[in-house]
Design a protein around this motif. Structure first.
Motif, mmCIF file in Angstrom:
data_model
loop_
_atom_site.group_PDB
_atom_site.id
_atom_site.type_symbol
_atom_site.label_atom_id
_atom_site.label_comp_id
_atom_site.label_asym_id
_atom_site.label_seq_id
_atom_site.Cartn_x
_atom_site.Cartn_y
_atom_site.Cartn_z
ATOM 1 N N THR A 333 -0.570 17.113 -3.012
ATOM 2 C CA THR A 333 0.212 18.159 -3.665
ATOM 3 C C THR A 333 -0.347 18.424 -5.057
ATOM 4 O O THR A 333 -1.132 17.641 -5.605
ATOM 5 N N ALA A 335 1.264 18.241 -7.817
ATOM 6 C CA ALA A 335 1.732 17.190 -8.726
ATOM 7 C C ALA A 335 0.872 15.939 -8.607
ATOM 8 O O ALA A 335 0.536 15.302 -9.611
ATOM 9 N N GLU A 336 0.490 15.588 -7.369
ATOM 10 C CA GLU A 336 -0.335 14.405 -7.168
ATOM 11 C C GLU A 336 -1.730 14.576 -7.764
ATOM 12 O O GLU A 336 -2.270 13.674 -8.408
ATOM 13 N N TYR A 339 -1.479 14.464 -11.521
ATOM 14 C CA TYR A 339 -1.238 13.090 -11.992
ATOM 15 C C TYR A 339 -2.531 12.286 -12.003
ATOM 16 O O TYR A 339 -2.852 11.606 -12.984
ATOM 17 N N LEU A 394 6.799 13.908 -12.684
ATOM 18 C CA LEU A 394 6.180 14.587 -11.550
ATOM 19 C C LEU A 394 6.754 14.148 -10.212
ATOM 20 O O LEU A 394 6.301 14.574 -9.156
#
Length: 493
Positions: A333, A335-336, A339, A394
Motif C-alpha cells: 500500500t 502507507a507501507e 513508511y 500510518l
C-alpha cells in the motif's frame, strides 16, 4: 610496583567494563525517548574519547575495521538464526530489489547531491555508497522500546533488506575507492558483474556451510551444551571468512548460514539462541563504542553543513524515491511504501565502511569519515525519533497480545517430536472462563503451566482460565491445529 603489562591490561578491562556498564544502564534510561540505542552508544564512545571527558586517545582505524567486521558478522548471524523461513518467502523479492538496485540507486542520488554541493564526482559517489545501506536493528530497537509491533510483511521486508544489503554497499565502496586511488573512467559494467559474482558465491557458501553445520550438529555428541554454541560461533566465522577469501560476500554468507541453522530444531536450541542474542548485543555495544572513540568532535564543525544537507537529501529524497520505484512491482500500500522509505535508518555499517578509504590512503578520506558519522547520527534523530509515531500514524501497528512474561524451554541434545507452545487468553476466546477439565484438548496435548500476573499456577482440572492468562501447552505436531483452534495463535517469545 605493578609491571606495565598487568597494569595496562587491568586499565583496559576496567575501562571497557565501565563503558559497557554505562551503556547498558543508560539504554534503560532512554528507553522512552524513541531514540535508537546505536546513537546512545556512539555518544558514550565520543564522550570517552580523546576530546571528551574520558580522554581516551584512540585513532586505530585498522583495529576498528577488524573489530567492527567481527561484530557485524556475529550480529548478522544472530539475525539469520532468528529469521523465520516464512518471512523469507513473503519478503525475499522486495528485499532483494531494495538490497541491490535500491542501494545502488541511493548511492547515485546522494552522490549527485554531494556533487551539487561541491564534491568531485568520485568523492560524491563514494560518499553515497558509504551511506547507502540500512540498519533494521535501529528501527526494531526503537519499536520494542515503544511497545509497538510492526505489520509482519513490512517488518520482514525491512529486516531482510538490512540483513542482505551490506554486500552491495561493500562492493560499491571497494570499486569506488579503487577508482579514486587509480583515477580513470569508472567501468560501470564491472560493478553489477562483481556484485553478481560476490552475491552468488556468498549465497552458495552460506547455504552449504549452514546446511553442513546443521547436519553435523545433529550427529555430534558433545560432552557439554556450551560446546554446541562454540560450534555455531565457528560456523559463523567460517561463513564469513571462507567466501570472502573466494571473492564472495562474507556478509551475505554469514546471514544465510544463520538462516540455514535456524530453520529447524537444534540441539540445546534455546540456550544456543540466548547466547547468540547476548553476543549480538555485546558486539553492537562494543562496535558503536569503538566507532565513537574514533571521532574527534573538533573536526565535525567544518563538515556539519554538508552532513545536514546530505541527511536531508537521504531522508526526504533519495530513500523515499528509490524505495517507491523499487517496490512498484509489489503489492504494498501507499502507507507501507511511504513508511519503508522513511525509516531506512543508518547504523554501524556506513561508519565501518568509511574506515576503508582511510586505510587505503584515499585523499580526503578523513573528511568523508566525519561526514558519514554526522549522517548516521542525524538519521538516528530524524527519522529515527519518529519511527513509533510514523508506525501509529500510518496504521501499520500490529495488534498483538502482550509478550509472555516467562519463556519456558526444553533443552535437549536430540530434537524432540513434541512442541511446547504458549497462548494468551483473550477475553474473546471461547475458553475464557472455562476450567481445564472443560477444554477439549486432544490426547496428545496437555496444559503444563498457567501464569497469571506474577504468579505461577500449577494446572489442575479445576483451574479456570481468565483473560490475561498465559497458558503453556505441550502438544504433538499433528495436534497443533486442534490446540490452536481452541486457544488461538501461539505467542512468539
Amino acid at each position: 610496583m605493578l609491571t606495565p603489562e598487568p597494569a595496562a591490561t587491568a586499565v583496559l578491562l576496567a575501562t571497557f567494563g565501565a563503558l559497557l556498564a554505562l551503556s547498558v544502564v543508560a539504554s534503560r534510561a532512554i528507553e522512552h525517548f524513541s531514540v535508537p540505542l546505536a546513537l546512545l552508544f556512539l555518544c558514550i564512545g565520543m564522550l570517552a574519547g580523546s576530546e571528551g571527558v574520558g580522554g581516551l586517545a584512540f585513532d586505530d582505524y585498522h583495529f576498528a575495521y577488524r573489530a567492527g567486521t567481527v561484530a557485524l558478522a556475529l550480529i548478522l548471524f544472530d539475525g539469520g538464526l532468528n529469521t523465520p523461513i516464512k518471512a523469507l518467502r513473503d519478503a525475499a523479492a522486495p528485499a532483494a530489489i531494495l538490497a541491490t538496485v535500491g542501494v545502488a540507486g541511493i548511492a547515485v542520488v546522494v552522490g549527485f547531491a554531494a556533487h551539487v554541493l561541491g564534491a568531485p564526482w568520485p568523492s560524491g559517489l563514494l560518499l553515497g555508497a558509504l551511506v547507502s545501506s540500512t540498519d533494521a536493528a535501529a528501527v526494531f530497537s526503537t519499536l520494542r522500546a515503544s511497545g509497538i509491533q510492526l505489520k509482519r510483511r513490512v517488518g520482514a521486508t525491512l529486516e531482510l533488506e538490512s540483513g542482505v544489503n551490506d554486500p552491495m554497499a561493500v562492493i560499491l565502496t571497494t570499486e569506488l575507492t579503487r577508482n579514486m586511488l587509480e583515477p580513470g573512467p569508472l567501468v560501470l559494467w564491472r560493478v553489477p558483474l562483481d556484485a553478481a559474482v560476490q552475491l552468488a558465491v556468498g549465497l552458495l557458501a552460506g547455504w552449504l556451510l549452514g546446511a553442513a553445520g546443521r547436519a553435523l550438529m545433529g550427529r555430534l555428541r558433545l560432552p557439554s551444551s556450551g560446546l554446541y554454541t562454540a560450534f555455531t560461533v565457528a560456523i559463523a566465522c567460517l561463513a564469513f571468512g571462507v567466501p570472502t577469501l573466494l571473492y564472495g560476500s562474507g556478509f551475505l554468507a554469514v546471514y544465510v548460514a544463520g538462516v540455514m541453522l535456524g530453520k529447524g530444531p537444534l540441539p540445546f536450541q534455546s540456550g544456543v539462541l540466548r547466547v547468540h542474542d547476548a553476543l549480538a548485543w555485546l558486539s553492537q555495544i562494543a562496535m558503536f563504542l569503538l566507532l565513537g572513540l574514533l571521532v574527534f568532535p573538533s573536526d565535525l564543525p567544518g563538515v556539519v553543513w554538508i552532513g545536514l544537507a546530505l541527511t536531508a537529501v537521504l531522508a526526504f529524497v533519495a530513500r523515499p524515491l528509490v524505495v517507491t520505484l523499487c517496490l512498484l512491482p509489489f503489492r504494498f500500500t501507499g502507507a507501507e511504501v511511504g513508511y519503508m522509505g522513511w525509516v531506512g535508518l543508518r547504523g554501524a555499517v556506513p561508519i565501518i565502511l568509511a574506515t576503508y578509504p582511510v586505510l587505503a590512503g584515499v585523499p580526503g578520506a578523513d573528511r568523508l569519515f566525519d561526514i558519514v558519522f554526522i549522517i548516521v547520527v542525524l538519521s538516528a534523530l530524524v527519522p529515527g525519533s519518529t519511527v513509533a509515531f510514523a508506525t501509529r500514524r500510518l496504521g501499520l501497528e500490529r495488534k498483538e497480545p502482550p509478550s509472555p512474561p516467562a519463556v519456558l524451554a526444553i533443552e535437549s541434545r536430540q530434537p524432540l517430536t513434541g512442541e511446547l507452545l504458549s497462548f494468551y487468553i483473550d477475553e474473546r476466546l471461547a475458553v475464557s472462563g472455562a476450567s481445564l477439565d472443560e477444554l477439549a484438548l486432544p490426547d496428545g496435548a496437555a496444559v503444563t503451566l498457567v501464569i497469571r500476573g506474577n504468579e505461577m499456577i500449577p494446572p489442575r482440572g479445576s483451574t479456570v482460565l481468565t483473560p490475561g492468562d498465559h497458558v503453556y501447552v505441550v502438544s504433538r505436531p499433528e495436534d497443533r491445529a486442534w490446540v490452536q483452534l481452541l486457544l488461538g495463535r501461539p505467542e512468539e517469545p
